[in-house]
Design an enzyme around this catalytic site. Structure first.
Site, PDB file in Angstrom:
ATOM      1  CB  SER A   1     -47.936 103.590 -27.192  1.00  0.00           C
ATOM      2  OG  SER A   1     -48.709 103.726 -26.004  1.00  0.00           O
TER       3      SER A   1
ATOM      4  CD  GLU B   1     -51.934 105.498 -31.338  1.00  0.00           C
ATOM      5  OE1 GLU B   1     -52.883 104.641 -31.034  1.00  0.00           O
ATOM      6  OE2 GLU B   1     -50.918 105.913 -30.397  1.00  0.00           O
TER       7      GLU B   1
ATOM      8  CG  HIS C   1     -52.681 101.607 -28.849  1.00  0.00           C
ATOM      9  ND1 HIS C   1     -52.163 102.764 -29.078  1.00  0.00           N
ATOM     10  CD2 HIS C   1     -51.693 101.191 -27.853  1.00  0.00           C
ATOM     11  CE1 HIS C   1     -51.149 103.082 -28.175  1.00  0.00           C
ATOM     12  NE2 HIS C   1     -50.978 102.256 -27.529  1.00  0.00           N
TER      13      HIS C   1
END
Length: 310
Positions: free
Chosen positions: A118, A215, A280
């Site tokens: 992330s 992502e 995630h």
């Protein structure tokens, strides 16, 4: 720098001392305690950095001040007794502290695994470009997926202790968005962070020669479109060899997200695998960054030329 093979850190061994840092957002203390217990169960000796449980004095979305978060990461990396650095969570904040790190000192220190995803994409990129070190796109130790999903924990554990056992990865959900095979050095992470890195002084010039991992979370389809279009307009995707797409949690109905992915990536003329099971989602693969690999989008496999760690 484009996609180039990077120096791989050493694997872990039972009894190793490891550090947990919070370079971005604040953590949930109970989750951190549970994550530390998992690491102890792996026969590691985890040490939480001084500010990992902190909060910024005025900005509640940050775990302590930029200076303190940078100091925690630098001290952990430069401490020869620490054999790996785990991030507690993502969130936001790595961009604020990455330029406060002493990169000369970091380059001089022994390489070690850095694990996160992330917002930690900023640090993956920085360690690649500024230190030439391969890192691990993997779960955060105070994150829900690490604490709840056995497969996520086990694959990370094997990557750290027996990396030769996880050189070929697949996912039950993986399928071809664009079929075919491609080889290249793995690069990437969170789409939004890659897009916002553009124009910064140490940004990677592009993904040429690479297998790009992408992502994101909480970005509606139009924002995914915007970020991909920014990368396309900047020429950042020119010469990419293949693309591996992970999870798009809380980004809206996947069919709407998929329409954007097809529209923006389908015309590149390279293999693209979708729903590959990292990021995630409810389960999250750990993937090496900076290691040569072969993508078979048709079969849904990613095979690394070398183990993630030496």
């Amino acid at each position: 720098m484009t996609a180039a093979e990077l120096r791989r850190p050493p694997r872990l061994h039972p009894g190793d001392r490891v550090a947990v840092v919070a370079p971005s957002g604040p953590i949930v203390a109970e989750r951190l305690d549970c994550g530390l217990d998992v690491l102890r169960g792996w026969d590691l000796d985890p040490v939480a950095a001084p500010h990992v449980r902190g909060t910024h004095g005025t900005l509640g979305h940050l775990a302590a001040s930029d200076e303190d978060r940078a100091r925690d990461l630098q001290n952990a990396w430069c401490d020869p007794s620490v054999k790996a650095v785990f991030t507690a969570r993502g969130g936001y904040g790595a961009q604020r502290m990455v330029d406060l790190l002493d990169w000369s000192a970091l380059r001089s220190a022994a390489a070690k695994p850095l694990i996160g995803f992330s917002d930690v994409t900023v640090l993956h990129e920085a360690f690649a470009v500024r230190a030439g070190v391969s890192t691990l796109h993997g779960p955060a130790v105070a994150g829900e997926v690490f604490l709840k999903d056995d497969a996520t924990r086990e694959q990370l554990r094997r990557t750290l202790f027996a990396p030769e056992s996880v050189r070929t990865l697949t996912s039950a959900t993986a399928r071809p968005l664009v079929p075919g095979r491609a080889r290249g050095v793995t690069v990437g992470g969170c789409l939004a962070m890659l897009a916002t890195e553009l124009g910064t002084p140490w940004a990677r010039r592009g993904a040429a020669g690479g297998l790009l991992l992408l992502e994101d979370v909480g970005e509606p389809p139009y924002r995914i479109d915007r970020a991909l279009t920014q990368l396309l307009r900047a020429g950042w995707l020119d010469g990419v060899n293949g693309i591996v797409l992970g999870s798009w949690a809380r980004c809206g109905p996947y069919e709407r997200v998929r329409e954007v992915l097809v529209d923006r990536l389908g015309g590149l003329g390279v293999p693209v695998a979708e729903e590959f099971g990292f990021g995630h989602g409810d389960s999250a693969l750990t993937l090496s960054l900076g290691v040569p690999a072969e993508l078979d989008a048709t079969a849904g496999t990613l095979s690394f030329a070398h183990p993630a760690l030496v």
